[in-house]
Write a protein that holds these residues in place. Structure first.
Motif: not given
Length: 764
Positions: A426-428, A516, A519, A522, A528-529, A532, A535-536
């Motif tokens: 996750f790109d958070l 995967q 994600l 997207l 993504h912002k 994500e 989804i998490l």
């Protein structure tokens, strides 16, 4: 409605009649009730049964307690063979909703506000459960087994002639009346002891007395101390632990050198945040004929902290270290955490070294664990390493630069391998908080995960997986770090939500691969912002367990925590198990019940640390944002709840709320499954990814917004409906390959009555 006088008369009536069972009508006659009082009798009788004062059988009532017990403020309910134990969740009550939940091993039960007795958040309660088609439905709280908080921290507030206490815990859903101020005044931050938990049905407020004055509200040190007191965190170590620290030798004996692998001659370094003081792990990397030899050195805390020691007992109580602004509450005393065990540069240190040989494709060829002596050559931080990786000039010696670049190459191979095995990334970016000299928040920044962070993560994963795999084969029992597969119902609901926003969920070979791909697919940074985090949230939280369950998020069948024994209990236990069952240099053993207890404490204290750190960050965030009241910002809709939108501000990376009462005029309907509000009058709407222009209206327990006047204050996100997940065709979405059943998503989601909590509001 206050019925205390009537309840006293009922009690006296039963005492005078030798506790003879009486019906409702008989009580009306005995009490000589007037018409106004009759309307209160049924409610009062029901409350007294729930409180355990009366029992009811064959439509007749009688006292369930002795006259002596009647003098007490609270009562023990009668035993009930169907009672079920659980944890009371007051989150909805704290949001002014009329219900709560009780979390049990059999599932979550809905509890109407009138059936909560006098339970508060995280209390352990006994409920009378009701099921529907074999699944948890609703419950009635019958008994408070254990209070989560006998004392609380919060603020003193005066209202007319009365004084109230407001807890810093936002989930304590009621104010508490203060019977004894003990010198406190409005504006003070205090510790309150609850002396009477009250009874909402009987109209009795909770009551407490001030037992400690912490200082004026708003002072950073006082606010931090309030959080520490709220969570009962220890500020000092017991005298027995301090005495043990004085006896610890900082130098390494010749006897200890003799049986350890001496690795002091190989290039070794640590990579940590610039502010770090305790260094659990260090890295060495050598080129070998077939590829690389990686050394992951972990501080040998178990050598100094034995299970029979007071230091070990204290570590078990604390569970982990707690990190606050300018203050750390460590799991181990400073002599161990920052000095003796910390892998500081240019000092000989005892370590547990996981040594792994990789081929040129990044495949593991051999692994072993050694008790070692190391000497770190460099103390590096993430920023320095990232500068090297980005091609900037550094003052690193050539051998260090070459080793780091070689480590970077190995790390990239490990990343590819992890992704192939199902690692879900996750790109958070996390919020980082910068504080001024006085302790006040001065700036928010977003902490991106860089290559140097990924490098350390990859190497720690190698060590953790290695030890977990070996212990699973050699030890009778061990502690695993597990992450259970998501509940399929949540995945179904996620798929449905995504479909409303034109995002397809494609089936791959298993659920890991499907998420995967989701994600990766997207399309924009805004997607993504917003999506994500959603989804998490559809996944479960990782925890510690003696059960051998795979780690879903990492895509690993066997995993544990071994690499941070200075700050985590699990890692310290795993070190002792490794010495006994892998290295066979120790005879220390733990039975299964002990390991289960350690896993439970580690999981609970991890949650405690997360919540307490969030609490203090939330307070400082609110204080910081008060200076922006009245100012304008742009933002994006991140989420929607039944009474609000969650907005992420563009200029300051923080979430704020736009309440439905601040929407434009009209009849607003909330579509829960779509996270969308629709205005019935003109078909206007608010939904995820919409852009808004807002003013900060109020900052109190949260940041409250209002729409900036003008037509351009709200722009809708435009999307193309998803063909694959439009649910207008006969799509069937399977469980992952471990699942048993197939599920007709299309049929269930087309049923408009299936769990859709549509709500109506009228805008201002």
């Amino acid at each position: 409605m206050k019925n205390t006088n009537l309840s006293d008369r009922i009690e006296q009536t039963f005492i005078e009649n030798n506790n003879t069972p009486l019906s409702y009508n008989e009580l009306v006659n005995e009490l000589h009730l007037v018409k106004r009082e009759k309307s209160l009798l049924a409610e009062t009788l029901q409350a007294m049964v729930a409180e355990g004062i009366l029992t009811k059988k064959n439509r007749k009532f009688r006292l369930a307690v002795s006259p002596d017990q009647l003098k007490k403020e609270t009562y023990e309910p009668v035993s009930h063979p169907r009672l079920l134990e659980g944890i009371f969740d007051a989150t909805p009550l704290a949001r002014d909703l009329s219900y709560a939940f009780v979390r049990t091993e059999q599932g979550d039960f809905y509890v109407n506000a009138e059936d909560t007795l006098n339970a508060y958040h995280n209390d352990i309660v006994a409920i009378e459960p009701h099921f529907r088609k074999g699944k948890p439905d609703y419950a009635i709280v019958r008994k408070i087994i254990k209070r989560a908080n006998e004392t609380m921290t919060g603020d003193i507030r005066e209202s007319g002639s009365r004084t109230f206490f407001i807890s810093i815990n936002p989930k304590i859903h009621n104010w508490i009346e203060v019977s004894d101020l003990n010198g406190a005044k409005e504006g003070d931050k205090v510790v309150l002891e609850v002396t009477n938990w009250g009874n909402p049905i009987m109209g009795r407020m909770p009551v407490g007395k001030v037992i400690e004055i912490l200082g004026p509200s708003g002072d950073p040190e006082v606010e931090l101390l309030a959080v520490i007191r709220q969570y009962n965190l220890p500020l000092q170590f017991p005298d027995t632990v301090i005495a043990e620290m004085e006896a610890i030798e900082e130098s390494i004996s010749d006897k200890e050198f003799a049986h350890r692998l001496d690795l002091r001659n190989i290039l070794t370094f640590t990579i940590d945040p610039a502010s770090a003081k305790d260094f659990d792990d260090a890295i060495s990397l050598e080129r070998i004929n077939q590829g690389w030899r990686l050394y992951v050195h972990i501080a040998d805390v178990a050598h100094y902290v034995k299970p029979e020691s007071a230091t070990f007992s204290e570590a078990v109580k604390r569970g982990n270290s707690f990190y606050f602004p300018k203050k750390v509450i460590p799991m181990l005393p400073e002599k161990l955490s920052n000095k003796v065990c910390s892998l500081r540069p240019n000092e000989d240190k005892l370590a547990m070294s996981v040594i792994t040989d990789f081929n040129l494709q990044g495949k593991i060829m051999r692994q072993r664990l050694e008790e070692s002596v190391i000497r770190s050559d460099y103390r590096l931080n993430y920023d320095q390493v990232d500068e090297l990786f980005s091609g900037k000039n550094t003052d690193f010696p050539s051998d260090l630069s070459e080793t780091l670049l070689s480590a970077r190459k190995l790390s990239s191979l490990l990343t590819a391998k992890r992704l192939k095995e199902g690692y879900i990334f996750f790109d958070l970016p996390e919020l980082e908080y910068e504080y001024d000299e006085e302790g006040f928040l001065k700036r928010f920044t977003l902490a991106e995960e860089t290559e140097s962070h990924k490098l350390i993560e990859n190497f720690m994963l190698v060590a953790n997986e290695c030890i977990a795999t070996k212990l699973s084969k050699l030890a009778p029992a061990t502690i695993y770090r597990i992450h259970e597969d998501p509940d399929w119902e949540k995945i179904e609901r996620l798929i449905e939500l995504l479909s409303y926003y034109g995002i397809s969920f494609y089936e791959r070979e298993n659920l890991n691969a499907s998420i995967q791909y989701l994600l990766h697919s997207l399309p924009t940074p805004e997607h993504h912002k917003v999506f994500e985090p959603i989804i998490l949230r559809s996944m479960k939280k990782a925890k510690y367990s003696t059960e051998h369950i795979r780690h879903f998020g990492l895509g690993m069948e066997t995993y544990t925590h071994f690499t941070s024994p200075i700050r985590r209990l699990c890692d310290l236990i795993i070190h002792h198990l490794s010495k006994t069952y892998i290295l066979k240099t120790s005879k220390i053993q733990f039975d299964y019940s002990q390991l289960k207890h350690f896993a439970s404490v580690a999981s609970e204290q991890e949650l405690q640390a997360d919540q307490s750190e969030r609490d203090i960050e939330h307070y400082f965030s609110m204080t910081y944002m008060k200076k922006f009241i009245g100012e304008s910002f742009s933002g994006i809709v991140m989420s929607a709840k039944n009474d609000r939108l969650i907005i992420r501000l563009d200029q300051i990376p923080i979430n704020a709320v736009l309440m439905v009462t601040e929407f434009p005029p009209g009849n607003w309907i909330f579509l829960d499954r779509q996270m969308r509000f629709i205005n019935e009058d003109n078909r206007d709407y608010f939904q995820l990814m919409d852009k808004v222009l807002v003013n900060i209206m109020e900052v109190s327990d949260d940041i409250y917004l209002e729409l900036k006047p003008g037509k351009e204050s709200h722009r809708h996100f435009q999307f193309q409906p998803s063909k694959k997940n439009s649910f207008n065709n006969d799509n069937r979405i399977r469980k992952n390959q471990r699942g048993k059943k197939r599920f007709d998503v299309d049929y269930k989601f087309r049923n408009k009555n299936y769990g859709n909590t549509n709500k109506r509001y009228r805008g201002k």
